[in-house]
Design an enzyme around this catalytic site. Sequence first.
Site, PDB file in Angstrom:
ATOM      1  N   GLY A 222       0.723  -1.365   0.016  1.00  0.00           N
ATOM      2  CA  GLY A 222       0.226  -0.123   0.005  1.00  0.00           C
ATOM      3  C   GLY A 222       0.724   1.195  -0.011  1.00  0.00           C
ATOM      4  O   GLY A 222       0.364   2.174   0.389  1.00  0.00           O
ATOM      5  N   PRO A 266       4.322  -4.961  -1.312  1.00  0.00           N
ATOM      6  CA  PRO A 266       3.701  -3.773  -2.338  1.00  0.00           C
ATOM      7  C   PRO A 266       3.497  -4.273  -3.637  1.00  0.00           C
ATOM      8  O   PRO A 266       4.123  -5.018  -4.258  1.00  0.00           O
ATOM      9  CB  PRO A 266       4.934  -2.895  -2.189  1.00  0.00           C
ATOM     10  CG  PRO A 266       6.084  -3.781  -2.125  1.00  0.00           C
ATOM     11  CD  PRO A 266       5.618  -4.746  -1.318  1.00  0.00           C
ATOM     12  N   ARG A 304      -9.195   2.552 -13.952  1.00  0.00           N
ATOM     13  CA  ARG A 304      -9.005   3.234 -12.778  1.00  0.00           C
ATOM     14  C   ARG A 304     -10.028   4.709 -12.660  1.00  0.00           C
ATOM     15  O   ARG A 304     -10.432   4.984 -11.727  1.00  0.00           O
ATOM     16  CB  ARG A 304      -7.743   3.414 -12.363  1.00  0.00           C
ATOM     17  CG  ARG A 304      -6.713   2.221 -12.023  1.00  0.00           C
ATOM     18  CD  ARG A 304      -5.360   2.294 -11.562  1.00  0.00           C
ATOM     19  NE  ARG A 304      -5.786   2.877 -10.351  1.00  0.00           N
ATOM     20  CZ  ARG A 304      -5.215   3.869  -9.957  1.00  0.00           C
ATOM     21  NH1 ARG A 304      -5.012   5.043 -10.634  1.00  0.00           N
ATOM     22  NH2 ARG A 304      -5.445   4.536  -8.543  1.00  0.00           N
ATOM     23  N   CYS A 334     -19.205   2.902 -25.496  1.00  0.00           N
ATOM     24  CA  CYS A 334     -20.630   3.366 -25.310  1.00  0.00           C
ATOM     25  C   CYS A 334     -21.310   3.700 -24.028  1.00  0.00           C
ATOM     26  O   CYS A 334     -22.198   2.911 -23.816  1.00  0.00           O
ATOM     27  CB  CYS A 334     -21.455   2.831 -26.406  1.00  0.00           C
ATOM     28  SG  CYS A 334     -21.106   3.128 -27.873  1.00  0.00           S
ATOM     29  N   GLU A 335     -20.627   4.336 -23.185  1.00  0.00           N
ATOM     30  CA  GLU A 335     -21.307   4.857 -22.007  1.00  0.00           C
ATOM     31  C   GLU A 335     -20.942   6.074 -21.644  1.00  0.00           C
ATOM     32  O   GLU A 335     -19.665   6.527 -21.862  1.00  0.00           O
ATOM     33  CB  GLU A 335     -20.636   3.690 -20.849  1.00  0.00           C
ATOM     34  CG  GLU A 335     -21.270   2.216 -20.893  1.00  0.00           C
ATOM     35  CD  GLU A 335     -21.488   1.776 -19.593  1.00  0.00           C
ATOM     36  OE1 GLU A 335     -21.423   2.476 -18.637  1.00  0.00           O
ATOM     37  OE2 GLU A 335     -21.311   0.492 -19.621  1.00  0.00           O
TER      38      GLU A 335
HETATM   39  C1  LIG Z   1      -3.512  -5.375  -3.238  1.00  0.00           C
HETATM   40  C2  LIG Z   1      -2.788  -5.976  -2.277  1.00  0.00           C
HETATM   41  C3  LIG Z   1      -1.539  -5.431  -1.879  1.00  0.00           C
HETATM   42  C4  LIG Z   1      -0.878  -4.358  -2.669  1.00  0.00           C
HETATM   43  O1  LIG Z   1      -1.356  -3.045  -2.396  1.00  0.00           O
HETATM   44  P1  LIG Z   1      -0.745  -1.925  -3.118  1.00  0.00           P
HETATM   45  O2  LIG Z   1      -1.727  -0.686  -2.878  1.00  0.00           O
HETATM   46  O3  LIG Z   1      -0.678  -2.146  -4.738  1.00  0.00           O
HETATM   47  O4  LIG Z   1       0.497  -1.761  -2.836  1.00  0.00           O
HETATM   48  C5  LIG Z   1      -0.737  -6.045  -0.738  1.00  0.00           C
HETATM   49  N1  LIG Z   1      -1.473  -6.876  -0.199  1.00  0.00           N
HETATM   50  C6  LIG Z   1      -2.778  -7.487  -0.119  1.00  0.00           C
HETATM   51  C7  LIG Z   1      -3.504  -8.453   0.662  1.00  0.00           C
HETATM   52  C8  LIG Z   1      -3.567  -6.796  -1.518  1.00  0.00           C
HETATM   53  O5  LIG Z   1      -4.677  -7.387  -1.420  1.00  0.00           O
END
Ligand SMILES: *Cc1c(COP(=O)(O)O)cnc(C)c1O
Length: 406
Positions: A222, A266, A304, A334-335
């Site tokens: 994350g 990550p 996204r 087409c939306e």
């Molecule tokens: C998606 C996910 C990640 C990676 O998240 P990022 O925001 O892309 O770094 C890590 N662990 C789990 C369990 C996830 O579902």
Amino acid sequence: MQNLFLTKERIEQLLEQYGSPVYVYSEAILRQKCADMRGLLGAENSHVSFSVKANTNLSILKIARDAGMYADAMSAGEIFLCKQAGFAPQEIFYVCNNVSADEMRYAVDQGLVVSIDSVNQMRVLASACPGARAAVRVNTEFGDGHSDKVVTAGKKTKFGVQLKFMQEVAEIAKAGNVKIVGLNQHIGSSVQNAKNYEAAANVLIDMALEFPELEILDFGGGFFVPYRPEEEDIDLDDLRAMFVRLHDRIVAEHPNGANISMRTEPGRYVVADCGILLGTVEDVKENFGKTYVGTDIGFNVLARPMLYDAYHHIVLPGHEGEQEQTVTVTGNICESGDILAKDRNLPIPNVGDPIVIQTAGAYGYVMSSVYNCRMRPAEVLIDLEGRDRLIRRRETIEDLLAPMLV
Ligand SMILES: *Cc1c(COP(=O)(O)O)cnc(C)c1O
């Protein structure tokens, strides 16, 4: 935000050669990002698992592996691709949610540690795979993320085992001869607040002290990636210092501390910046006073913006520095929700011009679809020598027939 790694001439060459739209990845940037992440964890037996759901192109996976990454898989398909890319069973961590006994058996048969997400899922594992090695995904009640849809811990999500159920999970594991060798968590995507990450990690360590035989402690992924030019990169030194504190605490307080493999997982950070999406301007028009720039990048190619209202920086090569106007950039689906950028200040392009969507390497191609029977684009890698190589062919309309039975 990463500087654009291709010139206008090169962009035109790639569009000419591989067609439009096309995802393009820089191997150099990918390797740099892997090194950044590996550098956060000092300890020798620590590992960074690339969360492959962000990008499962086999060539990307192979480079990540070559750059020293482990892998985090979330489905049988991802396990399959990780193995194809050369990851060994002990390098793949299986973090699943709401899965069948069959899928758990598949993972255990491959020799993987399965991360369990609920009391019932531990029951399923214990009865389907006695003797399995498991981890437990803990919901430490801290959540964070760039959109409510990607906050994956705390009081409002489906993920993880609440602390008060950990005892029950441990008892079911014990009765079923399942060994809990890991604890993991993932609090969300694009975590803005390192304090939340550290606080959650410390709760995970508190819980780890209850599991003296622990081998793996995974604090999740994350890590924030700037998508806008004015946003700043995360401070890697700060994060490194945080992981030193966490590691020191594990070693000082846990009976197996010196042997515990500290992990992160990550996805976005590893691949977002190395990928860009090239497309073509197909129309410029005015509707009721608004200017629309129409492109061949529908939400079937990049989901996204539609899914999360996500911002992706847009460049019109050759128009830099020209007078800007407020326009809305759309795709060809087409939306009316098929919008790449709403009310964005951009120069006015000409029909046929290339358009570049930046920071598209994570959750880009993997979320593409053939909605409207518009086929998925090609993917191209720019290798360390600067050569381009096709790493996934564009789908053809004949591919539509492959799974159909008539
Ligand atoms: C998606 C996910 C990640 C990676 O998240 P990022 O925001 O892309 O770094 C890590 N662990 C789990 C369990 C996830 O579902």
